[in-house]
Design a protein around this motif. Sequence first.
Motif, mmCIF file in Angstrom:
data_model
loop_
_atom_site.group_PDB
_atom_site.id
_atom_site.type_symbol
_atom_site.label_atom_id
_atom_site.label_comp_id
_atom_site.label_asym_id
_atom_site.label_seq_id
_atom_site.Cartn_x
_atom_site.Cartn_y
_atom_site.Cartn_z
ATOM 1 N N PRO A 121 0.823 -1.221 0.000
ATOM 2 C CA PRO A 121 0.000 0.000 0.000
ATOM 3 C C PRO A 121 0.853 1.265 0.000
ATOM 4 O O PRO A 121 1.865 1.349 0.697
ATOM 5 C CB PRO A 121 -0.805 -0.129 1.300
ATOM 6 N N TYR A 122 0.420 2.240 -0.777
ATOM 7 C CA TYR A 122 1.173 3.491 -0.876
ATOM 8 C C TYR A 122 1.389 4.132 0.493
ATOM 9 O O TYR A 122 2.472 4.657 0.784
ATOM 10 C CB TYR A 122 0.437 4.487 -1.778
ATOM 11 N N LEU A 123 0.363 4.113 1.327
ATOM 12 C CA LEU A 123 0.483 4.764 2.624
ATOM 13 C C LEU A 123 1.512 4.064 3.504
ATOM 14 O O LEU A 123 2.258 4.717 4.253
ATOM 15 C CB LEU A 123 -0.878 4.798 3.331
ATOM 16 N N ILE A 154 10.601 6.603 -3.157
ATOM 17 C CA ILE A 154 10.973 8.018 -3.103
ATOM 18 C C ILE A 154 9.835 8.898 -3.605
ATOM 19 O O ILE A 154 9.471 9.897 -2.975
ATOM 20 C CB ILE A 154 12.252 8.273 -3.923
ATOM 21 N N TRP A 155 9.246 8.511 -4.731
ATOM 22 C CA TRP A 155 8.178 9.326 -5.309
ATOM 23 C C TRP A 155 6.931 9.308 -4.425
ATOM 24 O O TRP A 155 6.255 10.335 -4.276
ATOM 25 C CB TRP A 155 7.854 8.814 -6.709
ATOM 26 N N PHE A 160 3.422 12.286 -0.626
ATOM 27 C CA PHE A 160 2.861 12.329 0.726
ATOM 28 C C PHE A 160 3.238 13.640 1.413
ATOM 29 O O PHE A 160 2.376 14.325 2.001
ATOM 30 C CB PHE A 160 3.386 11.133 1.525
ATOM 31 N N LEU A 161 4.505 14.017 1.321
ATOM 32 C CA LEU A 161 4.971 15.245 1.979
ATOM 33 C C LEU A 161 4.378 16.495 1.342
ATOM 34 O O LEU A 161 4.172 17.513 2.021
ATOM 35 C CB LEU A 161 6.498 15.308 1.923
ATOM 36 N N LEU A 166 -1.738 9.746 -3.332
ATOM 37 C CA LEU A 166 -0.602 8.849 -3.499
ATOM 38 C C LEU A 166 -0.677 8.028 -4.782
ATOM 39 O O LEU A 166 0.358 7.666 -5.348
ATOM 40 C CB LEU A 166 -0.464 7.939 -2.275
ATOM 41 N N TRP A 167 -1.879 7.694 -5.250
ATOM 42 C CA TRP A 167 -1.961 6.960 -6.513
ATOM 43 C C TRP A 167 -1.657 7.920 -7.650
ATOM 44 O O TRP A 167 -1.993 9.106 -7.598
ATOM 45 C CB TRP A 167 -3.325 6.287 -6.676
ATOM 46 N N HIS A 168 -1.013 7.407 -8.704
ATOM 47 C CA HIS A 168 -0.484 8.300 -9.732
ATOM 48 C C HIS A 168 -0.144 7.501 -10.991
ATOM 49 O O HIS A 168 -0.138 6.274 -10.995
ATOM 50 C CB HIS A 168 0.778 8.998 -9.216
#
Length: 209
Positions: A121-123, A154-155, A160-161, A166-168
């Motif tokens: 998961p991205y999170l 990294i991406w 997130f920051l 987050l999905w892309h």
Amino acid sequence: MTRTVVHLLRHGEVYNPAGILYGRLPGYRLSGTGQQQAKLVAEHLADHDVTHVVASPLERAQQTARPIADVHQLEVAVDDRLIEAENKFEGLRVAVGDGALRSPRHWPKLHNPFRPSWGEPYLVIAHRMLAAVHRARAAAAGHEAVCVSHQLPIWTLRRFLEGRRLWHDPRQRQCSLASLTSLVFADERLIRIAYAEPAGHTDPAVTGA
């Protein structure tokens, strides 16, 4: 105020003639071009105040970190949280038109692109990467640290920051081979994100890069 910079460095080009998605598989090392890219980044950072170098445990990240550590007479630390993202297509070709995505047996893995359903998961990626960054920031407080990791982690952390979803689209990632995504902190507060490509631009969509 203590100013600290944490550079997130993507590893250099990997020797991957079969063009598979190697993920966390062992044995994937830098190509000749990748080794040259690592040297270019080391030269770029030679005059920087780098006091801490840490890398993902995977070979390509360790190889990319070594020239930087040598220039600054440091050891390369290892942080498992910098590792590549888990992926259910690991070991397969996933290129559009001639890869695993053509097979119906793999289609159920694609049911949720927002999590995503085919991998870590991205999170979860963002949280573990942020923890690794703060460990590096603390280790290099008042100086600069280099964390060698992988494109997706990294991406994902950068998005997130920056407060973005987050999905892309992977083709739109700004994270070339041997690129630096630099996080500037005032004490523990992030105040700026910078990006540089000391080894030049590369296509983010190239499998095996």
